[in-house]
Design a protein around this motif. Structure first.
Motif, PDB file in Angstrom:
ATOM      1  N   HIS A 127       0.695  -1.081  -0.002  1.00 52.91           N
ATOM      2  CA  HIS A 127      -0.020  -0.132  -0.014  1.00 52.91           C
ATOM      3  C   HIS A 127       0.907   1.352  -0.066  1.00 52.91           C
ATOM      4  O   HIS A 127       0.190   2.260   0.058  1.00 52.91           O
ATOM      5  N   GLY A 128       2.070   1.132  -0.071  1.00 54.55           N
ATOM      6  CA  GLY A 128       2.903   2.319  -0.237  1.00 54.55           C
ATOM      7  C   GLY A 128       3.797   2.635   0.929  1.00 54.55           C
ATOM      8  O   GLY A 128       4.359   3.800   0.913  1.00 54.55           O
ATOM      9  N   TYR A 129       3.597   1.952   2.026  1.00 56.76           N
ATOM     10  CA  TYR A 129       4.185   2.321   3.276  1.00 56.76           C
ATOM     11  C   TYR A 129       5.538   1.667   3.364  1.00 56.76           C
ATOM     12  O   TYR A 129       5.705   0.858   2.791  1.00 56.76           O
ATOM     13  N   VAL A 130       6.359   2.192   4.294  1.00 58.55           N
ATOM     14  CA  VAL A 130       7.587   1.696   4.525  1.00 58.55           C
ATOM     15  C   VAL A 130       7.876   1.093   5.895  1.00 58.55           C
ATOM     16  O   VAL A 130       7.752   1.818   6.841  1.00 58.55           O
ATOM     17  N   PRO A 131       7.811  -0.210   6.237  1.00 61.81           N
ATOM     18  CA  PRO A 131       7.782  -0.910   7.404  1.00 61.81           C
ATOM     19  C   PRO A 131       9.161  -0.616   7.863  1.00 61.81           C
ATOM     20  O   PRO A 131      10.154  -0.931   7.396  1.00 61.81           O
ATOM     21  N   VAL A 132       9.409  -0.427   9.299  1.00 62.09           N
ATOM     22  CA  VAL A 132      10.417  -0.176  10.058  1.00 62.09           C
ATOM     23  C   VAL A 132      10.285  -1.074  11.233  1.00 62.09           C
ATOM     24  O   VAL A 132       9.947  -0.828  12.268  1.00 62.09           O
ATOM     25  N   PRO A 133      11.041  -2.139  11.052  1.00 60.20           N
ATOM     26  CA  PRO A 133      10.780  -3.350  12.185  1.00 60.20           C
ATOM     27  C   PRO A 133      11.783  -2.792  13.324  1.00 60.20           C
ATOM     28  O   PRO A 133      12.857  -2.362  13.128  1.00 60.20           O
ATOM     29  N   VAL A 134      10.795  -2.878  14.671  1.00 57.96           N
ATOM     30  CA  VAL A 134      11.489  -2.624  15.668  1.00 57.96           C
ATOM     31  C   VAL A 134      10.827  -3.891  16.711  1.00 57.96           C
ATOM     32  O   VAL A 134       9.772  -3.874  16.811  1.00 57.96           O
ATOM     33  N   ASP A 135      12.029  -4.633  17.256  1.00 58.33           N
ATOM     34  CA  ASP A 135      11.664  -5.635  18.212  1.00 58.33           C
ATOM     35  C   ASP A 135      11.512  -5.151  19.584  1.00 58.33           C
ATOM     36  O   ASP A 135      12.387  -4.688  20.232  1.00 58.33           O
ATOM     37  N   LEU A 136      10.259  -5.228  20.032  1.00 57.66           N
ATOM     38  CA  LEU A 136      10.136  -5.000  21.381  1.00 57.66           C
ATOM     39  C   LEU A 136       9.331  -6.110  22.162  1.00 57.66           C
ATOM     40  O   LEU A 136       8.388  -6.424  22.884  1.00 57.66           O
ATOM     41  N   SER A 137       9.896  -7.442  21.818  1.00 54.53           N
ATOM     42  CA  SER A 137       9.434  -8.623  22.225  1.00 54.53           C
ATOM     43  C   SER A 137       9.511  -8.734  23.729  1.00 54.53           C
ATOM     44  O   SER A 137       8.455  -9.562  24.504  1.00 54.53           O
ATOM     45  N   GLU A 138      10.283  -8.284  24.584  1.00 56.85           N
ATOM     46  CA  GLU A 138      10.334  -8.308  25.927  1.00 56.85           C
ATOM     47  C   GLU A 138       9.157  -7.740  26.702  1.00 56.85           C
ATOM     48  O   GLU A 138       8.604  -7.978  27.703  1.00 56.85           O
ATOM     49  N   PHE A 139       8.630  -6.509  25.901  1.00 55.65           N
ATOM     50  CA  PHE A 139       7.505  -5.703  26.436  1.00 55.65           C
ATOM     51  C   PHE A 139       6.383  -6.504  25.977  1.00 55.65           C
ATOM     52  O   PHE A 139       5.237  -5.908  26.804  1.00 55.65           O
ATOM     53  N   HIS A 140       6.390  -7.499  25.169  1.00 54.21           N
ATOM     54  CA  HIS A 140       5.082  -8.382  24.869  1.00 54.21           C
ATOM     55  C   HIS A 140       4.742  -9.102  25.960  1.00 54.21           C
ATOM     56  O   HIS A 140       3.362  -9.381  26.399  1.00 54.21           O
ATOM     57  N   LYS A 141       5.455  -9.486  26.952  1.00 56.50           N
ATOM     58  CA  LYS A 141       5.358 -10.196  28.240  1.00 56.50           C
ATOM     59  C   LYS A 141       4.245  -9.359  29.195  1.00 56.50           C
ATOM     60  O   LYS A 141       3.832 -10.176  30.038  1.00 56.50           O
ATOM     61  N   ALA A 142       4.457  -8.056  29.000  1.00 58.37           N
ATOM     62  CA  ALA A 142       3.369  -7.027  29.710  1.00 58.37           C
ATOM     63  C   ALA A 142       2.334  -6.768  28.989  1.00 58.37           C
ATOM     64  O   ALA A 142       1.606  -5.899  29.591  1.00 58.37           O
ATOM     65  N   GLY A 143       2.034  -7.329  27.850  1.00 59.74           N
ATOM     66  CA  GLY A 143       1.093  -6.809  27.150  1.00 59.74           C
ATOM     67  C   GLY A 143       1.043  -5.669  26.465  1.00 59.74           C
ATOM     68  O   GLY A 143       0.072  -4.695  26.305  1.00 59.74           O
ATOM     69  N   GLY A 144       2.393  -5.139  25.850  1.00 56.73           N
ATOM     70  CA  GLY A 144       2.523  -3.817  25.399  1.00 56.73           C
ATOM     71  C   GLY A 144       3.638  -3.862  24.129  1.00 56.73           C
ATOM     72  O   GLY A 144       3.981  -5.011  24.038  1.00 56.73           O
ATOM     73  N   GLY A 145       3.578  -3.174  23.466  1.00 51.75           N
ATOM     74  CA  GLY A 145       4.575  -2.954  22.248  1.00 51.75           C
ATOM     75  C   GLY A 145       4.909  -1.389  22.003  1.00 51.75           C
ATOM     76  O   GLY A 145       5.186  -0.476  22.766  1.00 51.75           O
ATOM     77  N   ILE A 146       5.140  -1.281  20.553  1.00 47.95           N
ATOM     78  CA  ILE A 146       5.739  -0.068  20.054  1.00 47.95           C
ATOM     79  C   ILE A 146       4.751   1.015  20.480  1.00 47.95           C
ATOM     80  O   ILE A 146       5.191   2.049  20.985  1.00 47.95           O
ATOM     81  N   LYS A 147       3.662   1.103  20.005  1.00 49.77           N
ATOM     82  CA  LYS A 147       2.584   2.192  20.339  1.00 49.77           C
ATOM     83  C   LYS A 147       2.540   2.383  21.904  1.00 49.77           C
ATOM     84  O   LYS A 147       2.282   3.379  22.129  1.00 49.77           O
ATOM     85  N   CYS A 148       2.162   1.133  22.707  1.00 45.76           N
ATOM     86  CA  CYS A 148       2.225   1.130  24.023  1.00 45.76           C
ATOM     87  C   CYS A 148       3.218   2.101  24.767  1.00 45.76           C
ATOM     88  O   CYS A 148       3.022   2.781  25.778  1.00 45.76           O
ATOM     89  N   CYS A 149       4.417   2.121  24.286  1.00 47.69           N
ATOM     90  CA  CYS A 149       5.534   2.809  24.750  1.00 47.69           C
ATOM     91  C   CYS A 149       5.630   4.181  24.238  1.00 47.69           C
ATOM     92  O   CYS A 149       6.758   5.032  24.289  1.00 47.69           O
ATOM     93  N   THR A 150       4.721   4.632  23.370  1.00 52.36           N
ATOM     94  CA  THR A 150       4.715   5.776  22.691  1.00 52.36           C
ATOM     95  C   THR A 150       3.381   6.610  22.802  1.00 52.36           C
ATOM     96  O   THR A 150       2.424   6.499  22.409  1.00 52.36           O
ATOM     97  N   GLN A 151       3.738   7.954  23.630  1.00 53.74           N
ATOM     98  CA  GLN A 151       2.693   8.883  23.672  1.00 53.74           C
ATOM     99  C   GLN A 151       3.023   9.897  22.607  1.00 53.74           C
ATOM    100  O   GLN A 151       4.157  10.561  22.476  1.00 53.74           O
ATOM    101  N   GLU A 152       2.060  10.390  21.922  1.00 54.31           N
ATOM    102  CA  GLU A 152       2.227  11.521  20.901  1.00 54.31           C
ATOM    103  C   GLU A 152       1.919  12.808  21.378  1.00 54.31           C
ATOM    104  O   GLU A 152       0.467  12.801  21.805  1.00 54.31           O
ATOM    105  N   ILE A 153       2.731  13.723  21.352  1.00 56.52           N
ATOM    106  CA  ILE A 153       2.247  15.328  21.732  1.00 56.52           C
ATOM    107  C   ILE A 153       1.732  16.000  20.592  1.00 56.52           C
ATOM    108  O   ILE A 153       2.886  16.272  19.773  1.00 56.52           O
ATOM    109  N   ARG A 154       0.525  16.331  20.328  1.00 54.30           N
ATOM    110  CA  ARG A 154      -0.091  17.179  19.251  1.00 54.30           C
ATOM    111  C   ARG A 154      -0.217  18.428  19.450  1.00 54.30           C
ATOM    112  O   ARG A 154      -1.165  18.581  20.493  1.00 54.30           O
ATOM    113  N   SER A 155       0.492  19.297  19.097  1.00 54.29           N
ATOM    114  CA  SER A 155       0.393  20.774  19.669  1.00 54.29           C
ATOM    115  C   SER A 155      -0.372  21.399  18.479  1.00 54.29           C
ATOM    116  O   SER A 155      -0.437  21.098  17.182  1.00 54.29           O
TER     117      SER A 155
END
Length: 282
Positions: free
Chosen positions: A254-282
Motif C-alpha cells: 500500500h506504499g508504506y515503508v515498514p521499519v521493524p523494531v523488536d519490543l518482544s520483551e515488552f510483549h510479556k507485559a501486554g505492550g509493544g511499540i505504540k504502548c511505549c509511545t505517547q504522541e504530543i500533538r500541539s
C-alpha cells in the motif's frame, strides 16, 4: 504509489524502562512467573528511540518512578490534541500513581492537564484520526477520536473526551480479551486511513469502521498476535513488530515503508511499540 507517501514529523513522549517488570497480571499477556530480561528490554527500548530520531522525530522522556513497572507504557498516560492534555484514570489500582507522574511532566512542560473522572487509559483507547474526504477536516486539528471500550476505558470517559476537546468521539466495542486496548487492534496509517483487525471488535463496531474507512488495511489474527497492530506510523514509515511479517508486506504493497523494531520483551507485559509511545500533538 510507494513514493507518494509523505511522512509528518512527530513529537513523542516516552519513559525509560528502568523499573520495568511483570509483577502482577492485569491482562492475559502478563504472567508474573515469566522472567523479564531487563537489559534486553532496555536495549530494545533504546532501539525504538533511535529509530524515531533517525527518521526525524522529536523524543522527550519522563523520568521513571520506582515501583511503577508499567510506566514505560507512555501511551496510556493521556491523549494530547492541539496542545491540550486529557489525563488518564487507570482501571488497575497498581497503575493509578502513573497519572500523577505524567501530569507532573506535562505541567512542567507548560501544559494544562485535565484528569479524567472516569476510567480512561489515554491513547491505549483513544485514537485521533481524520475521516476520508470529510467536510469535518480542518487545519486546526484532528476532527474525530476513535474510542475503545469493553475492557478498560468506559463510555462515560468517551463523553468526557468529547466535551473536553469538542470533537466527535466514535465508540468502538472490543470483544477479545487479548486485545484489551484499542491500540492493540487498530492504528492510524496517515491523516485519513487506518489499519485494524476486524474480529477484535463487536459486529456493530466492525460495520462502523468499514463504513468510515472503506480503504483501510485489514489485518489478520496472526498479525494482531504478533503485535503488528500496536504500531506507530508517521504517514510513510510504519514502526512495526518484526514478527508481523505478513502485515509488513501488506503495508508495503500500500506504499508504506515498514521499519521493524523488536519490543518482544515488552510483549510479556501486554505492550509493544505504540504502548511505549505517547504522541504530543500541539
Amino acid at each position: 504509489m510507494p513514493d507518494s507517501r509523505v511522512p509528518r514529523l512527530r513529537r513523542f513522549l516516552v519513559c525509560e524502562p528502568r523499573h520495568f517488570a511483570v509483577q502482577y497480571a492485569i491482562n492475559p499477556w502478563m504472567h508474573p512467573d515469566t522472567p523479564v530480561d531487563v537489559d534486553l528490554a532496555q536495549d530494545q527500548w533504546q532501539a525504538l528511540i533511535r529509530a524515531y530520531r533517525t527518521h526525524g522525530h522529536t523524543v522527550d522522556a519522563v523520568d521513571p518512578v520506582a515501583d511503577l513497572p508499567d510506566m514505560v507504557f507512555a501511551a496510556n498516560s493521556a491523549l494530547v490534541l492541539a496542545g491540550r492534555v486529557f489525563g488518564s484514570y487507570f482501571h488497575a489500582p497498581q497503575r493509578r500513581p502513573e497519572s500523577t507522574a505524567y501530569e507532573t511532566w506535562f505541567k512542567s512542560a507548560g501544559f494544562d492537564v485535565y484528569r479524567s473522572e472516569s476510567v480512561c487509559e489515554g491513547e491505549g483507547d483513544l485514537i485521533p484520526v481524520s475521516l476520508p474526504h470529510s467536510r469535518l477536516r480542518s487545519s486546526e486539528g484532528t476532527p474525530i477520536v476513535l474510542a475503545g471500550t469493553g475492557f478498560r476505558t468506559t463510555r462515560e470517559a468517551h463523553h468526557e473526551v468529547q466535551e473536553f476537546f469538542g470533537v466527535p468521539v466514535i465508540g468502538l466495542k472490543l470483544v477479545d480479551p487479548l486485545f484489551y486496548h484499542l491500540d492493540t487492534a487498530l492504528f492510524v496509517l496517515d491523516d485519513e486511513n487506518i489499519c485494524y483487525y476486524p474480529e477484535a471488535f463487536s459486529p456493530g463496531s466492525r460495520e462502523v469502521l468499514a463504513r468510515l474507512f472503506p480503504d483501510a488495511v485489514l489485518a489478520t489474527r496472526e498479525d494482531a498476535m504478533a503485535w503488528g497492530l500496536n504500531s506507530v506510523s508517521d504517514g510513510r514509515h510504519v514502526f512495526v513488530s518484526p514478527y508481523a511479517e505478513a502485515l509488513a508486506g501488506r503495508l508495503a504493497d500500500h506504499g508504506y515503508v515498514p521499519v521493524p523494531v523488536d519490543l518482544s520483551e515488552f510483549h510479556k507485559a501486554g505492550g509493544g511499540i505504540k504502548c511505549c509511545t505517547q504522541e504530543i500533538r500541539s
